[in-house]
Design an enzyme around this catalytic site. Sequence first.
Site, PDB file in Angstrom:
ATOM      1  N   PHE A   1      31.448  34.549  31.210  1.00  0.00           N
ATOM      2  CA  PHE A   1      31.766  35.899  31.668  1.00  0.00           C
ATOM      3  C   PHE A   1      30.677  36.352  32.612  1.00  0.00           C
ATOM      4  O   PHE A   1      29.505  36.458  32.225  1.00  0.00           O
ATOM      5  CB  PHE A   1      31.885  36.869  30.494  1.00  0.00           C
ATOM      6  CG  PHE A   1      33.288  37.021  30.004  1.00  0.00           C
ATOM      7  CD1 PHE A   1      34.262  37.591  30.822  1.00  0.00           C
ATOM      8  CD2 PHE A   1      33.650  36.583  28.745  1.00  0.00           C
ATOM      9  CE1 PHE A   1      35.573  37.722  30.380  1.00  0.00           C
ATOM     10  CE2 PHE A   1      34.954  36.712  28.301  1.00  0.00           C
ATOM     11  CZ  PHE A   1      35.917  37.279  29.109  1.00  0.00           C
TER      12      PHE A   1
ATOM     13  N   ASP B   1      37.897  32.610  40.872  1.00  0.00           N
ATOM     14  CA  ASP B   1      38.009  32.014  39.542  1.00  0.00           C
ATOM     15  C   ASP B   1      39.147  30.975  39.628  1.00  0.00           C
ATOM     16  O   ASP B   1      38.928  29.858  40.088  1.00  0.00           O
ATOM     17  CB  ASP B   1      38.295  33.173  38.567  1.00  0.00           C
ATOM     18  CG  ASP B   1      38.217  32.773  37.119  1.00  0.00           C
ATOM     19  OD1 ASP B   1      38.313  31.582  36.831  1.00  0.00           O
ATOM     20  OD2 ASP B   1      38.076  33.655  36.261  1.00  0.00           O
TER      21      ASP B   1
ATOM     22  N   GLY C   1      36.088  44.663  42.915  1.00  0.00           N
ATOM     23  CA  GLY C   1      34.924  43.802  42.727  1.00  0.00           C
ATOM     24  C   GLY C   1      34.068  43.582  43.960  1.00  0.00           C
ATOM     25  O   GLY C   1      32.865  43.345  43.859  1.00  0.00           O
TER      26      GLY C   1
HETATM   27  C1  PRP Z   1      38.553  39.582  39.843  1.00  0.00           C
HETATM   28  C2  PRP Z   1      37.634  39.189  40.983  1.00  0.00           C
HETATM   29  C3  PRP Z   1      38.566  38.506  41.951  1.00  0.00           C
HETATM   30  C4  PRP Z   1      39.596  37.852  41.036  1.00  0.00           C
HETATM   31  C5  PRP Z   1      39.308  36.394  40.904  1.00  0.00           C
HETATM   32  O1  PRP Z   1      39.210  40.764  40.203  1.00  0.00           O
HETATM   33  O2  PRP Z   1      37.041  40.324  41.561  1.00  0.00           O
HETATM   34  O3  PRP Z   1      39.193  39.439  42.786  1.00  0.00           O
HETATM   35  O4  PRP Z   1      39.472  38.496  39.747  1.00  0.00           O
HETATM   36  O5  PRP Z   1      40.190  35.795  39.991  1.00  0.00           O
HETATM   37  P1  PRP Z   1      41.200  34.629  40.379  1.00  0.00           P
HETATM   38  O6  PRP Z   1      40.507  33.696  41.330  1.00  0.00           O
HETATM   39  O7  PRP Z   1      41.464  33.972  39.053  1.00  0.00           O
HETATM   40  O8  PRP Z   1      42.431  35.238  40.952  1.00  0.00           O
HETATM   41  P2  PRP Z   1      40.030  41.637  39.147  1.00  0.00           P
HETATM   42  O9  PRP Z   1      41.472  41.243  39.189  1.00  0.00           O
HETATM   43  O10 PRP Z   1      39.350  41.581  37.818  1.00  0.00           O
HETATM   44  O11 PRP Z   1      39.945  43.096  39.736  1.00  0.00           O
HETATM   45  P3  PRP Z   1      38.602  43.915  40.106  1.00  0.00           P
HETATM   46  O12 PRP Z   1      38.067  43.305  41.354  1.00  0.00           O
HETATM   47  O13 PRP Z   1      39.065  45.300  40.315  1.00  0.00           O
HETATM   48  O14 PRP Z   1      37.662  43.764  38.945  1.00  0.00           O
HETATM   49 MN    MN Z   2      38.600  41.510  42.297  1.00  0.00          MN
END
Ligand code: PRP
Ligand code: MN
Length: 180
Positions: free
Chosen positions: A152, A103, A44
């Site tokens: 989202f 998040d 991300g």
């Molecule tokens: C998403 C985002 C953060 C994390 C936040 O990554 O990029 O890294 O979730 O969520 P949290 O605060 O509830 O832990 P994801 O795990 O979807 O992986 P990605 O970055 O590859 O999309």
């Molecule tokens: Mn992430």
Amino acid sequence: MIVNDVKEILIGKEELNAKCRELGAMISKDYAGRDLVLVGILKGSVVFMTDLMKEITIPVMLDFMAVSSYGADTKSSGVVKIIKDLDMDVEGKSILIVEDIIDTGLTLGYLVEYLRARKASSIEIVCLLDKKERRKVEIPVKYRGFDVPDEFIIGYGIDYAERYRNLPYVASLKEEVYTK
Ligand code: PRP
Ligand code: MN
Ligand code: MG
């Protein structure tokens, strides 16, 4: 067309560029004279990382980590698996973790604790987006970009089911896309 799935553009290109300039200037001032290592959390953070680093005017080193949740429940357990660890020896260096969105805070909460064993001189966080309503664990964020609502969120690196990362702005996703 992926833009048809966009509900609303929340943060446009210009605003994102301006924020990267502002954060880059603060980081350049605060870390002057130190060995700064930017650590991006895949996937991300890649778009934010590339824009932010260009606005930093002091020397930086770059590294990435990739993490994944353990099974379906893990987002709530807070246990994440390290898929790719740091390449670099960060002992004595200043780590700045670069994240796209917080998040629940579970990913960063785990990572910060995990990185403590590496004997960096400091570990701080720069995060573009903060979805505060969803927070489960308190995360000390040194630099924060924008607050976002509990919807989202897609674009500027952020996915829904691996799509939409290439949108050049931050947007919300239409409900019909994830309910069908
Ligand atoms: C998403 C985002 C953060 C994390 C936040 O990554 O990029 O890294 O979730 O969520 P949290 O605060 O509830 O832990 P994801 O795990 O979807 O992986 P990605 O970055 O590859 O999309
Ligand atoms: Mn992430
Ligand atoms: Mg994701």
